[in-house]
Design an enzyme around this catalytic site. Sequence first.
Site, PDB file in Angstrom:
ATOM      1  N   ILE A 120       0.829  -1.199   0.000  1.00 50.87           N
ATOM      2  CA  ILE A 120       0.000   0.000   0.000  1.00 50.87           C
ATOM      3  C   ILE A 120       0.867   1.254   0.000  1.00 50.87           C
ATOM      4  CG2 ILE A 120      -1.736   1.304   1.282  1.00 50.87           C
ATOM      5  CD1 ILE A 120      -2.799  -1.382   2.343  1.00 50.87           C
ATOM      6  N   ASP A 168      11.294   2.738   5.114  1.00 57.37           N
ATOM      7  CA  ASP A 168      10.909   1.327   5.232  1.00 57.37           C
ATOM      8  C   ASP A 168      12.109   0.552   5.770  1.00 57.37           C
ATOM      9  OD1 ASP A 168      10.060  -1.469   4.530  1.00 57.37           O
ATOM     10  OD2 ASP A 168       8.471  -0.413   3.456  1.00 57.37           O
ATOM     11  N   TYR A 196      -3.023  -8.608  16.374  1.00 61.91           N
ATOM     12  CA  TYR A 196      -2.909  -7.587  15.328  1.00 61.91           C
ATOM     13  C   TYR A 196      -3.994  -6.527  15.486  1.00 61.91           C
ATOM     14  CZ  TYR A 196      -3.423  -5.418  10.739  1.00 61.91           C
ATOM     15  OH  TYR A 196      -3.564  -4.515   9.718  1.00 61.91           O
ATOM     16  N   ASN A 227     -10.350  -5.252   2.850  1.00 62.21           N
ATOM     17  CA  ASN A 227      -9.391  -6.168   2.231  1.00 62.21           C
ATOM     18  C   ASN A 227      -8.804  -5.535   0.975  1.00 62.21           C
ATOM     19  OD1 ASN A 227     -11.480  -7.805   3.832  1.00 62.21           O
ATOM     20  ND2 ASN A 227      -9.791  -9.243   3.566  1.00 62.21           N
TER      21      ASN A 227
END
Length: 298
Positions: free
Chosen positions: A13, A32, A140, A169
């Site tokens: 994403i 990242d 989570y 999703n």
Amino acid sequence: MIKSLVTGGAGFIGSHIVDKLLNAGHSVICLDNEFADNEIFFWNDKAQNIKGDIRDANLLSGLLPGVDYVFHCAAESRIVPAIKNPLNTLDINVLGTANLLQCSREAGVKRVIFSSTSSAYGLNPVPNVETQPEDCLNPYSVSKVSAEKICSMYSNLYGLQTIIFRYFNVYGERAPRKGQYCPVIGIFLRQKEAGESLTIVGDGNQRRDFVYVGDVANANLIAATKEISSNHFGQVYNVGNGYNISINEIAKSISDDFIYVPSREGEAFENLADITKFKSTFHWEPQMTVENWIAKQI
């Protein structure tokens, strides 16, 4: 020039958000740590690319001055690994988010967009609306809801503009296809390409609201830059397509060769986004359906 930072910006994403921001003329820092179990990371050469961790306050303090918008996608984002190692998930998703928010506050960042999850709804009846109580079924979702509340607190107590997205999703280009715990459409497409039987978890009647990653990236850009009243900050917004489809239907649209495997713990049977709040606040509409996208892939 507008300056933005995207955490987890080389992932699925996040990399789409980076591309969207660059195309909109932003100067972009992509952060990242490459800890995700991905087969590839998507670094955009037009961004300032930094390999580092959101838990590193010294790093963030050096990157955030002058940044207008932060898009926070970095996370331990898979349910089964989170169940196996809850402390790692809480460390990254809760403490990492708190660290980022504090550093953003100190640096004078205008707005933080936080990527959360529809798994916060758990076994709530559908359609899922933001006023439903949280029902966390696994570490989570607990970690993401905890981070949501920290975002809200930073808005209410410190005045930092935060917007919380509960993604349903997400699918699309660059979705992970490695391993058994990646998103289901990625697994099915990988199995199809390899000539293998598609493995459907449980009876396949589970229903999911699938939202296209390009629509998610567009939602992030709109939410960051749109002028809204102060009462909209620190709030949760659903980002989905507004309808759901069964896993059996997804599988059959890809292949006639499939088998069933045992169901997993800690997952809801059905989700469905009520996107009324986000649509009315930000005038956003999803543009892609999962059926059309799959048809183009195969």
